[in-house]
Design an enzyme around this catalytic site. Structure first.
Site, mmCIF file in Angstrom:
data_model
loop_
_atom_site.group_PDB
_atom_site.id
_atom_site.type_symbol
_atom_site.label_atom_id
_atom_site.label_comp_id
_atom_site.label_asym_id
_atom_site.label_seq_id
_atom_site.Cartn_x
_atom_site.Cartn_y
_atom_site.Cartn_z
ATOM 1 N N SER A 257 56.342 21.294 43.484
ATOM 2 C CA SER A 257 57.632 20.802 43.108
ATOM 3 C C SER A 257 58.700 20.710 41.357
ATOM 4 O O SER A 257 58.343 21.603 40.800
ATOM 5 C CB SER A 257 57.641 18.868 43.354
ATOM 6 O OG SER A 257 57.452 18.662 42.038
ATOM 7 N N LYS A 258 59.506 20.270 41.355
ATOM 8 C CA LYS A 258 60.164 20.562 40.874
ATOM 9 C C LYS A 258 59.353 20.533 38.999
ATOM 10 O O LYS A 258 59.873 21.002 38.185
ATOM 11 C CB LYS A 258 61.461 19.288 40.034
ATOM 12 C CG LYS A 258 63.088 19.672 41.227
ATOM 13 C CD LYS A 258 63.951 20.544 40.053
ATOM 14 C CE LYS A 258 64.677 21.026 40.638
ATOM 15 N NZ LYS A 258 64.564 22.295 40.452
ATOM 16 N N ARG A 259 58.697 19.498 39.217
ATOM 17 C CA ARG A 259 58.053 19.039 37.743
ATOM 18 C C ARG A 259 56.912 20.367 37.085
ATOM 19 O O ARG A 259 57.031 21.046 36.006
ATOM 20 C CB ARG A 259 56.444 18.563 38.318
ATOM 21 C CG ARG A 259 56.750 16.605 38.206
ATOM 22 C CD ARG A 259 55.915 15.367 38.507
ATOM 23 N NE ARG A 259 55.587 16.021 39.821
ATOM 24 C CZ ARG A 259 53.779 16.391 40.091
ATOM 25 N NH1 ARG A 259 53.041 16.712 39.331
ATOM 26 N NH2 ARG A 259 53.176 17.213 41.056
#
Ligand code: GLU
Length: 494
Positions: A257-259
């Protein structure tokens, strides 16, 4: 290879941009079609009106093109099985749902959300392991159902999972046989109150109508598959082969994910990754050619891809490996390819040179020789060549480099001596070797450390301390511009 010609599809929902995981699914479908001389279809699953946008569709098409995944049927190219946007296929879903109802394979259900909630609570209270739909409307007579519809009662259409349907066994090319209890499938909804189809229904109506032979998609859809099998059976359509590919995880073992950094394909394009390197890397996330080869050119992928070599274990996205593959692609290019595919387009893009700029062949070869080993990403080209394309007037002096290399005591004298030594070289002698030789003589004569002499000249001519080899760079800059640079830098020197 199967007897029936292979037809596969990639069916993104334009509710967002093209994600790395979606791109990998697209690559596998594309490669599978190419390796089997089949057809690769792009279908836009835009049935969610709230979240689907035309803009996202365009972004997805652009990303597909950048990835080099050409589709044989779909938006912009058309085909015999269109339309290729689900919103344009509404009539087909309605007709298919109606047909199943007419054939007694689907039925209208009038249960309100309150009724369904009450049934669930009751099932819970009596500790019934099955807490799904209690089939209240399954046995309503056709007449009664019609009467209630005519009276304006809202209803959904549910599929009638056959009473005697045993376990639904999905034969998955990646996961093997996966078994689901038919009873657990509920008589699931195929058409909502507003007449729109559910995902499990629309997908199967389309996949059947488009003659899809292999459904290759993320394994987050594995639990949908038994329901889709029931729909194929109700429609009387052959069930395709399924291949559910594993999730892509970040280094911490959580879903990517974006993380974890960039997740959209276009972010990688904008960061300067080469399409071929990026496709190569993504292909390896869950598939391998022979368990060890890491550089797999597009044509090899397109001829050798097979579902047998897809792993069911989750793959971990490793940015370092991607960078390594990128470096390998740049390294394996010929000088000409590097110039044509990376260096010149990047210089044009950055406005450093004009589109029609022409250069002397030898000069160009010398430029490639210093730029290529210093290029990991196309943008590096601009940084590395900045001193070469600058002039004595436009050259930018890096403050820290000036402080360290020029401003120290005695450097004024060093520059004077360097200027004189270089001035003594004729234009014909202006070669890396002759320049280096002229500078090599200075440290001893001036009794200044060699490192300091070269640093001062480097900052004077290149504006910084990290430029490519000095002699080569100065040869590229040319005598006519090097001397004025040293004169200009003289004013900054200590
Ligand atoms: N539109 C669906 C998705 O993006 C397609 C899933 C499928 O391939 O069936 O998840």
């Amino acid at each position: 290879m199967s007897e029936t010609p292979v037809r596969v599809r990639f069916a993104p929902s334009p509710t967002g941009k093209l994600h790395v995981g979606g791109a990998r699914t697209a690559i596998y479908n594309w490669a599978f079609a190419r390796a089997n001389h089949g057809t690769f279809i792009l279908r836009i699953d835009d049935t969610d009106p709230e979240r689907s946008t035309e803009e996202n569709t365009q972004i997805i098409l652009r990303a597909m093109r950048w990835l080099g995944l050409d589709w044989d049927e779909g938006p912009e190219v058309g085909g015999d099985f269109g339309p290729y946007f689900q919103t344009e296929r509404a009539e087909m879903y309605r007709a298919a749902a109606q047909r199943l109802w007419d054939e007694g394979k689907a039925y209208p259900c009038f249960c309100t959300p309150e009724q369904l909630a009450a049934d669930r609570a009751e099932a819970q209270a009596r500790k019934d392991p099955f807490q799904g739909y209690q089939r209240r409307c399954r046995d309503l007579s056709r007449e009664e159902a019609q009467r209630r519809i005519d009276a304006g009662e809202p209803y959904v259409l549910r599929i009638k999972v056959p009473e005697d349907r045993g376990d639904v066994v999905v034969r998955d090319a990646v996961h093997g046989e996966v078994s689901f209890a038919a009873r657990e499938l509920d008589d699931f909804v195929i058409q909502r109150t507003d007449g729109t189809p559910t995902y499990n229904f629309a997908t199967v109506v389309d996949d059947a109508a488009m003659g899809i032979t292999h459904v290759i998609r993320g394994d987050d859809h594995l639990s949908n598959t038994p329901r889709q099998v029931i729909v194929y059976e109700a429609l009387g359509a052959p069930v395709p082969t399924f291949a559910h590919i594993s999730m892509i995880l970040g280094a911490d073992g959580k879903k990517l994910s974006k993380r974890h950094g960039a997740t959209n394909v276009e972010e990688y394009r904008d960061a300067g990754y080469l399409s071929d390197a990026f496709v190569n890397y993504l292909a390896l996330l869950g598939w391998s050619l022979d368990g060890e080869t890491t550089i797999i050119p597009r044509d090899v992928l397109a001829s050798q891809f097979s579902l047998e070599h897809v792993s069911k274990n989750p793959a971990t996205f490793d940015p370092k490996k991607l960078d390594w593959i990128q470096a390998e692609y740049i390294r394996s290019m010929s000088d000409q390819e590097f110039a044509d595919q990376i260096m010149l387009p990047e210089l044009v893009r950055a406005g450093v040179i004009g589109e029609r700029a022409e250069f002397d062949e030898d000069w160009m070869g010398a430029l490639v020789a210093i730029v290529r080993p210093r290029t990991k990403f196309p943008a590096d080209v601009v940084t590395v060549t900045a001193p070469v394309f600058a002039t004595a007037d436009t050259l930018v002096y890096d403050e820290k480099s000036v402080a360290k290399g020029l401003a120290r005591e005695g450097m004024g004298a060093v520059l004077d001596a360097a200027h004189a030594a270089l001035d003594a070289l004729d234009a014909e002698d202006w070669t890396p070797e002759a320049i280096d030789a002229a500078l090599e003589a200075l440290p001893e004569r001036l009794d200044v450390k060699k490192r300091l002499v070269f640093q001062a000249v480097r900052v004077a001519v290149c504006g910084n301390l990290v430029s490519p080899p000095l002699g080569e760079t100065m040869a590229l800059v040319g005598r006519a511009d090097c001397l004025p640079r040293i004169e200009r830098a003289r004013l900054l020197a200590g």
